[in-house]
Design an enzyme around this catalytic site. Structure first.
Site: not given
Lengths: 127, 387, 297
Positions: B291, B341
Site C-alpha cells: 500500500y 488510488y
C-alpha cells in the site's frame, strides 16, 4: 425683526482654541487639554468645555446685536461633543421679540451634528 | 480456511480524475464487471462486503446490480486499512458456509467528490472515541493524511539516517511501473528523482510526489470457494492467507504515543499472521503489492514484513530491490502513486492478474503474491497464490 | 444602591435646600475678563469699558478644585457612581442673568438639588438625569445670576468584547478529557494520573489500562519537553491556520508524549531533540492550546 437670520460664525476648533478657552474658564479637567488622556477615556480627541460653549453662544449673539445689547438668559441644550480638529458653525434666527426683549435661537453645529441648541434672550439696548 | 477460498473474478471502472457518474453507478459497474470476469451472474451472489468511507450501502449495490437475497454482508472498519480485510471477511463467510459467493467492492469519486486529503474540521465534531482521538491533533492543524504520515517519516529519517531521496526512489519506481501500464493514470509519464526533489512541499518531509494521487473509480472482487472457482471462467487466485492487524496503542494515523515511531507494529501483526498461517516466508513471495499512499510507509512495510531488516529498506530500494527485475518487484501496476488510488482494491486486482499471468507488467513464475492494505491505521493483508 | 435608594437619597438632598458654597477666590477682575474675551475671540468692548463681566462668565468666578466646595449634588453623584452609573454627560445648561457682575464684586455660589429622574433608557445607556440649580450672589447678597444644570449619569454599555472569530478547529471534549482543556485555560499542562497506581497517561481515557482503575487524577507537568518528531505543514491550507506551521510530537520528562505546535522558532531551526518549554495560545474566546517554544527563548 422676527425671522431675521444672524450671520453665520464659523470657528476652527484648533487645539489652541479648545485649551485656551478651557483655561480661561478655569476648567482644568484633563479631557479639555490632554489628548492622550481624552482618547484613553474613549473620546476622539480633546473637546470644548461647557463654559466655553456658553461663552461662544454669548459672543455669537453680541457680535450681531452690538455692545449695547444686554444678555438676559442663555439656555443651552447640549448635543454631540465639539472635538479639536472640527469646525463649530453657529447660525441663528430671531424667533420672538418685543421692544425690550428679543429671543434668538442659535444652533452650533459640528461635523457630528448639533453641538448646542440654544435660546438666547437679550435686551437690545439697556434703558 | 487455508486455500479453501479464492478470488474468481475482478472488475473495475476506468480510473480518472472525474468519473462524471455517481459513486453507486461506479460500484454497480465494477461489481457487474467482476461477475462477468468470473462468469457468474448477479443471482449467484449471496454476500457483499465493503469497507468504511464507502458511500454505497451493500443493499443499494445489490439493488442496482440485480443481486437478490443476501445472507452475508459486512463493512470492514478503518478505511484503506480494510482493503484486504474485505477479502478476509468474504473468505471467512465462504469458508464457514455463511455465503457461497461474496463480492467485495470499493467505489468513490475521491478526486471529483470527497477528497480524503483535504482538511476536514468535522473530524473532531463529536466526542466519539475517534473524535476524541483526533482532538489531540486536529486543533494544532495536524489534520491531513500527508501530515500524519510525515510525522512518522521524520522520525524514520532521524532513526535510520534516511533521506527524502530514499522516499523519492519509491515514487520513481512506482511511476516507472505505471508508465507501461495502460490502465494507469500516469501511463507513459515516468518521473526522475530530481523531479521528485523539486516537487513542492506538502508536509515536510513529504514532497508532492511522495503522496499518491487522488482518483475516481471502482474495483470489485468475487470471492468463492476454490473448488467452485476451478469450474469458473478464470483460473483461481487462491487465498492462501488473510489477516487483519492492529497494534497495541493503535490510533488512526496518529499512533505517536507508542514506544517507537519508526515502524508500523500493526503491519508486523499482519505479517506474522500471514507467514504463520501460510507456512511461507518472504523468500516465497514473487511480488508484493504494498500500500503506497505515501512513500515512507513502503519502506517501513518492507521491514515489518521481513523483506529486509530494520533500517535496511532505503538500501533495498537504492539497490533496485523493488524494480520489476529486482529482488522483490513491488507494485508492478504502478501502485496508487502510479495507477490509481482506489483505496488499495486496485492492488488486489493486480495481484490476481499477476497470478493469472494477465498483468500489463507481467512477471514470470508468479506463484505467491503478498498484498497489504492501508498503513498508519489498523490494516490487513493477503497472500494470493496460483492453484 | 438600588434605584429606590438613589431616589431616597436624592429626596433627602433636595430637602436640604440651597447650600452656600465658598465664595469666589478672587473678586471679579479685569485680567480674567480680558483673558476670557481673548480666548473666546469676543471683541465686544462694552465689558471692559463699563467694568462689567461678561454674563456667561458667572460660573468661571467660582470654579473650584475638586472637593473643596461640598454641595448637595456631590453625595448623589458619588452614589450614582457607586451604583454603576459612572458615565456622565451634561445635557442642559440654562443661565439667567439678573445683572452683569461688576469688577471688584465677590460672588458666592449656592447650590440646591432640584431633582433626580430615572432610570431611563438613553442612547448612551440606562441612566438618571440629575438636575441642580446654582445661584451666584453678589455684593449685598442679591442674586446676580442663576443656572439650571442637568447631567445624565449613565451605566456605560459593556464595551463590545473584542470578538475573535471562532477558531474552526475545536477539539471534541467529554468528561474523560475536559480536565486537560480546562487546565490549558489556566495555563497548566495536565497529564492524567491514575489515582490508584499513579500511572501517567496521555492522551487520557476513562480507564487505567495498567490497574483497571477508573479513579482518575492529574498531575501538572513541568512544562519541559524534547522534540521527538515534527512536520512542517505547507499544503493544503488548513482552516484557522497560516501556512507553513510546525506541529511536533513532544516527549515530556514525566514520561508521556504530547502533540503540539512548535512556535517562536524559525522553521529552519526546528530539529528533533531540541529542548522545548510549554507556552499557551488563546485561539478564540474559549480554546487555549498548549504549544511549545524553544527553551532558551
Amino acid at each position: 425683526m422676527i425671522g431675521t437670520a444672524l450671520p453665520e460664525l464659523s470657528i476652527e476648533l484648533t487645539p489652541t482654541v479648545v485649551i485656551s478657552t478651557a483655561l480661561a474658564t478655569r476648567d482644568f479637567t484633563p479631557v479639555h487639554h490632554d489628548t492622550a488622556l481624552a482618547r484613553a477615556q474613549g473620546s476622539k480627541d480633546i473637546f470644548l468645555n461647557i463654559l466655553t460653549t456658553m461663552g461662544l453662544v454669548e459672543r455669537y449673539v453680541t457680535d450681531w446685536a452690538g455692545p449695547r445689547a444686554v444678555i438676559r438668559s442663555i439656555d443651552v441644550k447640549l448635543g454631540v461633543p465639539a472635538y479639536a480638529g472640527d469646525r463649530l458653525t453657529f447660525t441663528g434666527t430671531v424667533v420672538a421679540g418685543a421692544d425690550d426683549r428679543l429671543t434668538v435661537e442659535v444652533r452650533g453645529r459640528v461635523s457630528l451634528g448639533d453641538h448646542a441648541t440654544a435660546t438666547v434672550t437679550f435686551t437690545p439696548e439697556e434703558s | 480456511m487455508r486455500a479453501s477460498t479464492a478470488i474468481a473474478g475482478i472488475g473495475a471502472t476506468e480510473f480518472s480524475k472525474e468519473s462524471g457518474r455517481t459513486e453507486l453507478r461506479l460500484a454497480a459497474e465494477a461489481v457487474l464487471a467482476a461477475l462477468d470476469d468470473a462468469g457468474l451472474s448477479p443471482g449467484d451472489v449471496d454476500g457483499l462486503v465493503t469497507y468504511t468511507q464507502d458511500a454505497n450501502q451493500e443493499i443499494a449495490v445489490a439493488r442496482e446490480t440485480g443481486i437478490g437475497d443476501l445472507t452475508f454482508f459486512s463493512r470492514v472498519e478503518y478505511g484503506g486499512g480494510a482493503a484486504c480485510g474485505t477479502v478476509a471477511h468474504a473468505a471467512m463467510a465462504v469458508a464457514t458456509g455463511m455465503a457461497e459467493t461474496v463480492v467485495c467492492y470499493r467505489a468513490f469519486n475521491e478526486r471529483s467528490g470527497r477528497r480524503f486529503g483535504q482538511p476536514n474540521a468535522g473530524l473532531t465534531g463529536q466526542p466519539t472515541s475517534q473524535g476524541l482521538e483526533m482532538s489531540w491533533h486536529v486543533p494544532y492543524g495536524l489534520m491531513t493524511p500527508a501530515a500524519w504520515v510525515a510525522m512518522f517519516a521524520r522520525r524514520y529519517m532521524h532513526v535510520h539516517d534516511a533521506t527524502s531521496e530514499d522516499f523519492g526512489r519509491v515514487a520513481v519506481a512506482m511511476r516507472r511501473h505505471a508508465a507501461t501500464n495502460p490502465a494507469a493514470w500516469f501511463h507513459g509519464r515516468p518521473i526522475t528523482l530530481a523531479e521528485h526533489q523539486e516537487s513542492r512541499w506538502i508536509a515536510e518531509p513529504l514532497h508532492l510526489l511522495d503522496c499518491c494521487q487522488e482518483s475516481d473509480g471502482a474495483v470489485a472482487l468475487v470471492v468463492t470457494s476454490t473448488e467452485r472457482a476451478r469450474d469458473l471462467r478464470r483460473s483461481p487466485a487462491v487465498i492462501t492467507a488473510a489477516a487483519q492487524g492492529a497494534g497495541a496503542g493503535q490510533m488512526m494515523m496518529t499512533s505517536y504515543y507508542r514506544d517507537d515511531m519508526s515502524g508500523l507494529p500493526e503491519m508486523s501483526v499482519v505479517g506474522r499472521r500471514l507467514w504463520e498461517t501460510s507456512g511461507l516466508s518472504p523468500a516465497d513471495i514473487r511480488t508484493a503489492i504494498l500500500y503506497d499512499h505515501f512513500t515512507p510507509f513502503v519502506l517501513t512495510q518492507l521491514e515489518e514484513l521481513g523483506f529486509c531488516g530494520r533500517g535496511e529498506a532505503p538500501g533495498f530500494v537504492r539497490d533496485g530491490g523493488i524494480e520489476l527485475d529486482g529482488r522483490l518487484p513491488v507494485n508492478p501496476h504502478g501502485g496508487q502513486l502510479g495507477e490509481a488510488y482506489i483505496h488499495g482494491m486496485n492492488g488486489i486486482a493486480e495481484a490476481v492478474r499477476q497470478i493469472r499471468g494477465t498483468a500489463a507488467n507481467q512477471l514470470q513464475n508468479v506463484t505467491n503474491v503478498l498484498v497489504t492494505a492501508g498503513t498508519g491505521v489498523p490494516t490487513s493483508g493477503l497472500i494470493l497464490s496460483s492453484d | 444602591m438600588t434605584d429606590e435608594e438613589l431616589h431616597e437619597l436624592a429626596g433627602k438632598q433636595v430637602a436640604l435646600g440651597e447650600m452656600r458654597g465658598a465664595p469666589a477666590p478672587d473678586p471679579v477682575n479685569v485680567p480674567m475678563i480680558r483673558h476670557w474675551l481673548t480666548a473666546m475671540g469676543d471683541t465686544n468692548p462694552a465689558y471692559l469699558d463699563q467694568g462689567l463681566a461678561p454674563p456667561a462668565m458667572a460660573q468661571v468666578w467660582t470654579m473650584q478644585g475638586a472637593g473643596q466646595n461640598r454641595s448637595p449634588v456631590d453625595d448623589l453623584l458619588a452614589a450614582l457612581n457607586g451604583s454603576g452609573y459612572t458615565g456622565v454627560v451634561a445635557t442642559n445648561c440654562e443661565q439667567t442673568y439678573h445683572r452683569y457682575a461688576r469688577v471688584g464684586e465677590l460672588l458666592t455660589p449656592a447650590t440646591r438639588l432640584t431633582g433626580l429622574a430615572g432610570p431611563k433608557r438613553t442612547a448612551l445607556g440606562v441612566g438618571f438625569f440629575a438636575t441642580w440649580n446654582v445661584t451666584w450672589y453678589g455684593d449685598g447678597d442679591e442674586p446676580v445670576a442663576e443656572m439650571m444644570f442637568r447631567v445624565l449619569k449613565f451605566r456605560p454599555r459593556e464595551p463590545e468584547p473584542e470578538r475573535r472569530p471562532p477558531y474552526p478547529l475545536q477539539p471534541a471534549v467529554n468528561q474523560d478529557t475536559a480536565f486537560f482543556w480546562e487546565g490549558a485555560k489556566q495555563e497548566e499542562l495536565r497529564i492524567q494520573c491514575c489515582a490508584d497506581c499513579g500511572e501517567l497517561r496521555h492522551p487520557p481515557g476513562p480507564m487505567c489500562s495498567r490497574c483497571r482503575s477508573a479513579n482518575r487524577s492529574h498531575t501538572v507537568a513541568s512544562g519541559a519537553g524534547t522534540l521527538y518528531s515534527y512536520v512542517v505543514h505547507h499544503h493544503p491550507p488548513v482552516p484557522g491556520r497560516a501556512t507553513p506551521f510546525v506541529v511536533g510530537v513532544v516527549e515530556l520528562p514525566e514520561g508521556v508524549r504530547i502533540v503540539g505546535n512548535v512556535v517562536d522558532c524559525p522553521i529552519g531551526e526546528v530539529e528533533i531533540g531540541m529542548r522545548l518549554k510549554v507556552t499557551y495560545r488563546a485561539m478564540d474566546d474559549r480554546l487555549v492550546l498548549p504549544v511549545w517554544a524553544p527553551e532558551e527563548s
